[in-house]
Design a protein around this motif. Structure first.
Motif, PDB file in Angstrom:
ATOM      1  N   SER A   1      88.132  74.442  39.000  1.00 44.69           N
ATOM      2  CA  SER A   1      88.239  73.137  39.662  1.00 44.69           C
ATOM      3  C   SER A   1      87.279  72.896  40.829  1.00 44.69           C
ATOM      4  O   SER A   1      87.134  71.750  41.260  1.00 44.69           O
TER       5      SER A   1
ATOM      6  N   SER B   1      91.010  79.959  39.425  1.00 41.15           N
ATOM      7  CA  SER B   1      91.353  78.625  39.928  1.00 41.15           C
ATOM      8  C   SER B   1      90.137  77.925  40.531  1.00 41.15           C
ATOM      9  O   SER B   1      89.946  76.716  40.364  1.00 41.15           O
TER      10      SER B   1
ATOM     11  N   TRP C   1      92.539  71.395  45.815  1.00 43.49           N
ATOM     12  CA  TRP C   1      91.445  71.286  44.848  1.00 43.49           C
ATOM     13  C   TRP C   1      91.955  71.319  43.395  1.00 43.49           C
ATOM     14  O   TRP C   1      91.422  70.625  42.543  1.00 43.49           O
ATOM     15  N   LEU C   2      92.981  72.130  43.147  1.00 41.83           N
ATOM     16  CA  LEU C   2      93.529  72.181  41.797  1.00 41.83           C
ATOM     17  C   LEU C   2      94.314  70.908  41.489  1.00 41.83           C
ATOM     18  O   LEU C   2      94.273  70.390  40.361  1.00 41.83           O
TER      19      LEU C   2
ATOM     20  N   GLN D   1      93.731  67.893  42.690  1.00 38.96           N
ATOM     21  CA  GLN D   1      92.775  66.812  42.434  1.00 38.96           C
ATOM     22  C   GLN D   1      92.148  66.941  41.055  1.00 38.96           C
ATOM     23  O   GLN D   1      91.909  65.941  40.365  1.00 38.96           O
ATOM     24  N   TYR D   2      91.871  68.164  40.664  1.00 33.75           N
ATOM     25  CA  TYR D   2      91.322  68.399  39.327  1.00 33.75           C
ATOM     26  C   TYR D   2      92.320  67.943  38.263  1.00 33.75           C
ATOM     27  O   TYR D   2      91.955  67.254  37.301  1.00 33.75           O
ATOM     28  N   ALA D   3      93.591  68.301  38.432  1.00 35.11           N
ATOM     29  CA  ALA D   3      94.618  67.926  37.450  1.00 35.11           C
ATOM     30  C   ALA D   3      94.786  66.410  37.386  1.00 35.11           C
ATOM     31  O   ALA D   3      94.962  65.834  36.308  1.00 35.11           O
TER      32      ALA D   3
END
Length: 294
Positions: free
Chosen positions: A103, A99, A240-241, A243-245
Motif C-alpha cells: 500500500s 503491508s 496507509w492500509l 486508504q489503500y483499501a
C-alpha cells in the motif's frame, strides 16, 4: 595471450583462409599471419595446418582443443567491453514488509525502475526479524520496518508515522467522517494483527479481552481484506492500509474515540554501508520525500 591474436585465430577458423580472414577483420594478411604466430608461440603448440598448395587452413588436434577455449575467451572479452561501455551503474537492494509493499511503496518502485541512470533494483519482502538480519549481513541495503530491534551495527531512524484507524466493509464515502466508540466494538468480530509489538498490544488489551475466544488472529496482511468481506468484521490498521483499501472500493475507515499510539515506520541501514550503494541511497532519499503515508 592477446585477445587480438585469439580473434585472428577465430577468423581464420571461420573462413579457412588467411586472405578472407584479413578482409573480414580489415587487416593485412601479414598482420593476420603475425598474430597467428604470436598465439602459437604463446601456446607452445601448432594450432593450424597451413602450407604451400593448401587452399584451406585446417585445425590441428591441438587447435581443435583450443578452439572452444578461444570462443569462451572471446565471449568474456566482449562482455567485459560491454561492461566498460556501460560505465559505473547503481544498484539498490530494498527490503520491506508486506503491508508497506502493498500500500505504500508501489509508486516508489516505479520511480526507481524508471530512474536515469538505471538502477539495478532488488525488492525483498520479509518479516521484521529477517529484514534486520539481512541489513546486518549487508544482503539488503535499506529496509523499512514497524518495530525497533537493537542491533549494534544497524542505524535506525523514524521515517514516518501514521494513525491507527478502524477498517471495515462499508461505503467508501463514509471514510473518516464518523468516529467509532471503542466500547461499541464487539471483540468477537475483530480481525486482529499485533501491529507494533508491546505498545499496540498493551493498548489493545485495555479495551478488549486478550483471551477472546472468537477473535481471528493473523500475523500478515494478505488475509485482512478478504476476512473483512464479512460486514460484521472489523480490524485496526495503519492509515496507509486503510486508504489503500478504500481506493479498492467496498471499504471505509473510521477514527476511534480512544485510538492507539501512532504507528512508527523505521528506516534501517547498516552503520557502515557498502560504498557502492551511496549514490543509490541518495536517489532513494529524494524519492522518499514525495511519499505520504498518513
Amino acid at each position: 595471450m592477446q585477445i587480438h591474436d585469439i580473434q585472428a585465430f577465430l577468423a581464420v577458423v571461420r573462413t579457412k583462409n588467411i586472405s578472407r580472414a584479413a578482409e573480414e577483420m580489415y587487416l593485412s594478411q601479414s598482420t593476420i599471419t603475425h598474430r597467428l604466430k604470436n598465439l602459437e608461440l604463446t601456446m607452445g603448440v601448432t594450432l593450424l595446418d597451413r602450407g604451400r598448395g593448401m587452399k584451406n587452413i585446417y585445425l590441428t588436434p591441438s587447435g581443435k582443443d583450443f578452439l572452444q577455449i578461444a570462443k569462451r575467451w572471446d565471449v568474456l572479452w566482449k562482455e567485459t567491453e560491454f561492461l566498460k561501455k556501460q560505465g559505473d551503474h547503481m544498484a539498490l537492494s530494498f527490503g520491506t514488509l508486506e503491508s508497506l509493499n502493498l500500500s505504500v511503496f508501489p509508486s516508489l518502485f516505479i520511480s526507481l525502475s524508471q530512474h536515469i541512470p538505471k538502477i539495478r533494483l532488488e525488492i525483498h519482502t520479509q518479516h521484521t526479524d529477517d529484514l534486520y538480519s539481512s541489513v546486518e549481513r549487508r544482503q539488503i541495503d535499506v529496509a523499512f520496518v514497524l518495530r525497533e530491534i537493537f542491533s549494534p551495527n544497524i542505524k535506525k531512524e523514524p521515517w514516518a508515522t501514521a494513525p491507527m484507524v478502524l477498517l471495515k466493509t462499508s461505503n467508501p464515502s463514509e471514510a473518516e467522517k464518523i468516529m467509532i466508540d471503542n466500547n461499541n466494538l464487539n471483540a468477537d468480530n475483530e480481525v486482529y494483527t499485533p501491529w507494533s509489538g508491546t505498545n499496540f498490544t498493551s493498548w489493545h488489551d485495555q479495551w478488549w479481552d486478550p483471551t477472546c475466544r472468537y477473535r481471528i488472529n493473523i500475523t500478515g496482511v494478505n488475509l485482512i481484506l478478504t476476512l473483512l468481506q464479512d460486514v460484521e468484521k472489523w480490524a485496526i490498521v495503519p492509515m496507509w492500509l486503510a486508504q489503500y483499501a478504500t481506493k479498492l472500493g467496498n471499504f471505509s475507515y473510521y477514527r476511534l474515540s480512544n485510538p492507539p499510539p501512532d504507528l512508527i515506520c523505521y528506516k534501517i541501514t547498516h552503520k557502515f554501508p557498502k560504498p557502492s550503494t551511496q549514490r543509490s541511497l541518495l536517489v532513494l532519499n529524494e524519492y522518499l520525500k514525495n511519499i505520504k503515508i498518513s
